[in-house]
Design a protein around this motif. Structure first.
Motif, PDB file in Angstrom:
ATOM      1  N   ASN A 146      -3.004   5.751  28.373  1.00  0.00           N
ATOM      2  CA  ASN A 146      -3.698   6.253  26.983  1.00  0.00           C
ATOM      3  C   ASN A 146      -4.410   5.218  26.129  1.00  0.00           C
ATOM      4  N   MET A 147      -5.236   4.572  26.919  1.00  0.00           N
ATOM      5  CA  MET A 147      -5.970   3.584  26.145  1.00  0.00           C
ATOM      6  C   MET A 147      -7.218   4.246  25.233  1.00  0.00           C
ATOM      7  N   THR A 148      -7.150   3.978  24.092  1.00  0.00           N
ATOM      8  CA  THR A 148      -8.130   4.695  23.193  1.00  0.00           C
ATOM      9  C   THR A 148      -9.142   3.614  22.571  1.00  0.00           C
ATOM     10  N   LEU A 149      -9.009   2.552  22.881  1.00  0.00           N
ATOM     11  CA  LEU A 149     -10.163   1.440  22.387  1.00  0.00           C
ATOM     12  C   LEU A 149     -10.000   0.481  23.244  1.00  0.00           C
TER      13      LEU A 149
ATOM     14  N   SER B  79       7.403  -1.283  38.938  1.00  0.00           N
ATOM     15  CA  SER B  79       6.253  -1.246  39.510  1.00  0.00           C
ATOM     16  C   SER B  79       5.689   0.117  39.651  1.00  0.00           C
ATOM     17  N   ASP B  80       4.414   0.454  39.357  1.00  0.00           N
ATOM     18  CA  ASP B  80       3.723   1.614  39.001  1.00  0.00           C
ATOM     19  C   ASP B  80       3.936   2.396  37.846  1.00  0.00           C
ATOM     20  N   ARG B  81       4.723   1.701  36.956  1.00  0.00           N
ATOM     21  CA  ARG B  81       5.050   2.272  35.526  1.00  0.00           C
ATOM     22  C   ARG B  81       3.727   1.908  34.726  1.00  0.00           C
ATOM     23  N   PRO B  82       3.080   2.863  34.008  1.00  0.00           N
ATOM     24  CA  PRO B  82       2.006   2.557  33.375  1.00  0.00           C
ATOM     25  C   PRO B  82       2.454   2.291  31.811  1.00  0.00           C
ATOM     26  N   ILE B  83       1.863   1.936  30.732  1.00  0.00           N
ATOM     27  CA  ILE B  83       1.916   1.761  29.388  1.00  0.00           C
ATOM     28  C   ILE B  83       1.648   3.239  28.891  1.00  0.00           C
ATOM     29  N   ASP B  84       2.342   3.999  28.486  1.00  0.00           N
ATOM     30  CA  ASP B  84       2.058   5.440  27.824  1.00  0.00           C
ATOM     31  C   ASP B  84       1.917   5.238  26.652  1.00  0.00           C
ATOM     32  N   VAL B  85       2.279   4.533  25.720  1.00  0.00           N
ATOM     33  CA  VAL B  85       2.018   4.411  24.091  1.00  0.00           C
ATOM     34  C   VAL B  85       0.440   4.223  24.079  1.00  0.00           C
TER      35      VAL B  85
END
Length: 357
Positions: free
Chosen positions: A322-325, A286-292
């Motif tokens: 870290n969404m780049t696209l 919970s509340d953990r984002p995808i950081d890669v």
């Protein structure tokens, strides 16, 4: 696990893992794998648990659903790349139901899955854990009235995910009156850019009135099966003959595999979600984002981008740091990497080049 490989001829290549969705197979990546291999990657695409030529799973409706829950599907992916001798992959790329599996891979083991591409199904993040409840215990979960409200509409409806969770769904599709091959033809057509009705837009809420705006492959007429639903939109012989992204010779591979296995293996994934049986386990993140580094690719004519109100925005603002696209490909419906492979390959290589710099 049955896998397709490309770029395996030389050792020492970075690895990319491709995860298909429903009702597809590793074969759905056939137009992506050569391009990634030509760019220098060893590309691995399995038939996932419940699908195709991969074995070791049960299609028993009354059997144990636990093997089909997300952490175990991540374990499948981890075990597969480990078997090939990789400690990490440059990217895990998932389409449709493979999209949340890829997202959970990146969330649970970011050291292994060093970037992620989600396709055609936005990932809104893990379920929330009740917070600050020492002095005010959490209210019990609210009963989701949407299903009842859909059934009570003037034109009674039902949501496809709950239909897919019924005992009858597998037999309805495996024994489709029009034949399994024609069922799949109608299903793929109905969700593609070839079907003129696919002109999606964001929904305002998770409500019966809003969900009823979705095409019938998502919000079905209450008394119809999926086979009956897609039969109403079956393309004619000329349209089938003109289809270049899924000619009958390629569709025949899907129909042969599903004729052999049925659909229940894939339907078990839906049952895990609609039952809510494993939500508590997922609250561990919970509340953990995808950081890669992350990306989202979908078809511009794909309702899947919007079928859950707010999911696209949640993915971009909370679920991924870290969404780049984030790209919607014109001329593609739900089967984006099959309908517009050249555009998808360009986007994937742009993302991979940037994320590995």
């Amino acid at each position: 696990m049955h896998v397709l490989e490309s770029g395996f001829e030389s050792k020492g290549r970075p690895c990319v893992l491709l995860l298909h969705g429903f009702p597809e197979l590793a074969y759905s990546w056939r137009k992506v794998m050569p391009a990634l291999a030509a760019a220098g990657y060893h590309v691995i695409a399995p038939d996932q648990r419940g699908y195709g030529r991969t074995t070791g799973w049960s299609a028993d409706y009354d059997g144990d659903l636990a093997p089909f829950r997300f952490p175990n599907l991540v374990r499948d992916a981890l075990g597969l790349i480990s078997a090939f001798g990789y400690r990490h992959v440059d990217a895990v790329i998932g389409h449709d139901f493979g999209s949340p599996v890829a997202a959970w891979c990146a969330l649970i083991r970011p050291d292994v899955f060093r970037s992620v591409v989600m396709m055609s199904a936005p990932f809104p993040g893990p379920p929330a854990l009740p917070f600050d409840t020492v002095d005010k215990p959490p209210a019990p979960p609210k009963d989701d009235a949407v299903l009842r409200e859909l059934a009570a509409l003037p034109r009674p409806r039902k949501h496809y995910q709950w239909y897919y969770s019924t005992r009858e769904a597998n037999a309805d599709m495996h024994g489709a009156p029009q034949g399994l091959h024609d069922f799949l033809r109608g299903y793929y057509h109905h969700k593609s850019a070839d079907w003129a009705g696919n002109r999606p837009y964001p929904l305002r809420a998770w409500s019966a009135a809003e969900l009823a705006k979705l095409p019938t492959y998502y919000v079905m007429d209450r008394d119809k099966t999926m086979a009956e639903t897609v039969a109403e939109e079956m393309p004619d012989a000329a349209a089938i003959a003109a289809n270049r992204w899924l000619p009958d010779s390629e569709l025949a591979y899907y129909s042969a595999q599903y004729r052999r296995t049925g659909f229940q293996g894939g339907l078990q994934w839906y049952r895990c979600g609609t039952s809510g049986a494993f939500d508590a386990e997922l609250q561990a993140w919970s509340d953990r984002p995808i950081d890669v580094p992350s990306a989202f690719i979908s078809g511009k004519q794909d309702w899947g981008t919007y079928q859950r109100a707010g999911a696209l925005e949640a993915m971009q603002t909370r679920a991924c740091s870290n969404m780049t696209l984030c790209e919607l490909v014109d001329g593609a419906g739900h089967w984006v990497q099959q309908e517009q492979p050249e555009a998808v390959n360009r986007l994937l290589l742009r993302f991979l080049n940037k994320s590995t710099e």
